[in-house]
Design a protein around this motif. Sequence first.
Motif, short mmCIF file in Angstrom:
data_model
loop_
_atom_site.label_atom_id
_atom_site.label_comp_id
_atom_site.label_asym_id
_atom_site.label_seq_id
_atom_site.Cartn_x
_atom_site.Cartn_y
_atom_site.Cartn_z
N ILE A 126 0.85 -1.18 0.00
CA ILE A 126 0.00 0.00 0.00
C ILE A 126 0.89 1.25 0.00
O ILE A 126 2.12 1.14 0.09
N MET A 127 0.28 2.41 -0.11
CA MET A 127 1.01 3.67 -0.11
C MET A 127 1.99 3.72 1.07
O MET A 127 1.62 3.43 2.20
N THR A 128 3.24 4.09 0.81
CA THR A 128 4.28 4.09 1.84
C THR A 128 3.89 4.92 3.06
O THR A 128 4.02 4.47 4.20
N GLY A 129 3.40 6.12 2.83
CA GLY A 129 3.02 6.99 3.94
C GLY A 129 1.92 6.38 4.79
O GLY A 129 1.95 6.43 6.02
N LEU A 130 0.94 5.78 4.12
CA LEU A 130 -0.18 5.14 4.83
C LEU A 130 0.30 3.94 5.63
O LEU A 130 -0.12 3.72 6.77
N HIS B 4 6.44 11.57 -2.83
CA HIS B 4 7.41 10.47 -2.86
C HIS B 4 7.06 9.35 -1.87
O HIS B 4 7.59 8.24 -1.98
N ILE B 5 6.15 9.63 -0.90
CA ILE B 5 5.67 8.55 -0.03
C ILE B 5 4.17 8.33 -0.23
O ILE B 5 3.50 7.69 0.58
N ALA B 6 3.68 8.89 -1.35
CA ALA B 6 2.28 8.66 -1.73
C ALA B 6 2.27 7.82 -3.02
O ALA B 6 2.67 6.67 -3.00
N GLY C 240 1.55 8.68 -10.21
CA GLY C 240 0.20 8.81 -9.71
C GLY C 240 -0.45 7.43 -9.61
O GLY C 240 0.25 6.42 -9.47
N ASP C 241 -1.77 7.38 -9.71
CA ASP C 241 -2.43 6.06 -9.68
C ASP C 241 -3.06 5.72 -11.03
O ASP C 241 -3.85 4.77 -11.13
N ASP C 242 -2.71 6.51 -12.06
CA ASP C 242 -3.23 6.30 -13.43
C ASP C 242 -4.74 6.50 -13.51
O ASP C 242 -5.37 6.07 -14.47
N LYS C 243 -5.31 7.13 -12.47
CA LYS C 243 -6.76 7.39 -12.47
C LYS C 243 -7.00 8.84 -12.07
O LYS C 243 -6.97 9.74 -12.90
N LYS C 244 -7.20 9.08 -10.77
CA LYS C 244 -7.52 10.43 -10.30
C LYS C 244 -6.34 11.17 -9.69
O LYS C 244 -6.38 12.39 -9.56
N ILE C 245 -5.32 10.45 -9.28
CA ILE C 245 -4.17 11.08 -8.63
C ILE C 245 -3.08 11.33 -9.68
O ILE C 245 -2.64 10.41 -10.36
N ASN D 204 3.35 13.38 -9.24
CA ASN D 204 3.98 14.12 -8.12
C ASN D 204 2.96 14.94 -7.33
O ASN D 204 3.16 16.13 -7.09
N GLN D 205 1.89 14.28 -6.89
CA GLN D 205 0.83 14.99 -6.18
C GLN D 205 0.86 14.69 -4.68
O GLN D 205 0.63 13.56 -4.26
N PRO D 206 1.12 15.71 -3.83
CA PRO D 206 1.03 15.50 -2.39
C PRO D 206 -0.44 15.33 -1.99
O PRO D 206 -1.34 15.86 -2.66
N LEU D 207 -0.68 14.60 -0.92
CA LEU D 207 -2.05 14.23 -0.56
C LEU D 207 -2.36 14.48 0.91
O LEU D 207 -1.47 14.44 1.76
#
Length: 209
Positions: free
Chosen positions: A128-132, A152-154, A159-164, A167-170
Amino acid sequence: MKNFKILFIAFLVATIVSSCKQQQDARRPISQASGSFMKKSAERNKKLIAGEEGQIDALIKSNPKVKYLASTKGYWYTYLTVNTVDTLTPKKGDVAFFDYEIRDLKGSIIYSQLELKPQTYLVDKQNIMTGLREGIKLMHKKEKVSFLFPSHIAFGYHGDDKKIGTNQPLLCTVTLNNFISEVAFKKEIQLKKDTLTLDQNNIKDTVTN
């Protein structure tokens, strides 16, 4: 004739040595270019991370009433619901049950909690996402925490090839509903299977009789 052979061998050796030297010289720019590329790539990554951390810092400062804590893992977090009773947190070998939603730094929802559905996660054993993955391990049962994750930890560059996007911080808000050991989880699964089988057998007996 003997002198001719000696001259021929000397010429051949000289040609081979010259050829090897030319090949070695030809390789040098490639090595230098490769090193230069890696250096520029590292510099770009540093600038990217610094830029994203600047965005996160501006967000935190924009609402001083909300206290964010800085993690050594490279993210920031704030408690929305705190559990002061329990002391245990999820660790490798546990199964965590949680809900979460994902927003951009402006607060717009990317994925709602309803879209993402309740999650069952084998701690440190699933991708799963590193940060999570890191954030969940600092939470107690029933706690709700908002995390600010640099890209970089998201989901990183792709991205996720969909909505993200790239290089998008979350901003992720997570509710840890419960966690149990993997052994206990497997026992629960087996018990449910046994109960389902028993119910099916009872139904068959009732229909037969």
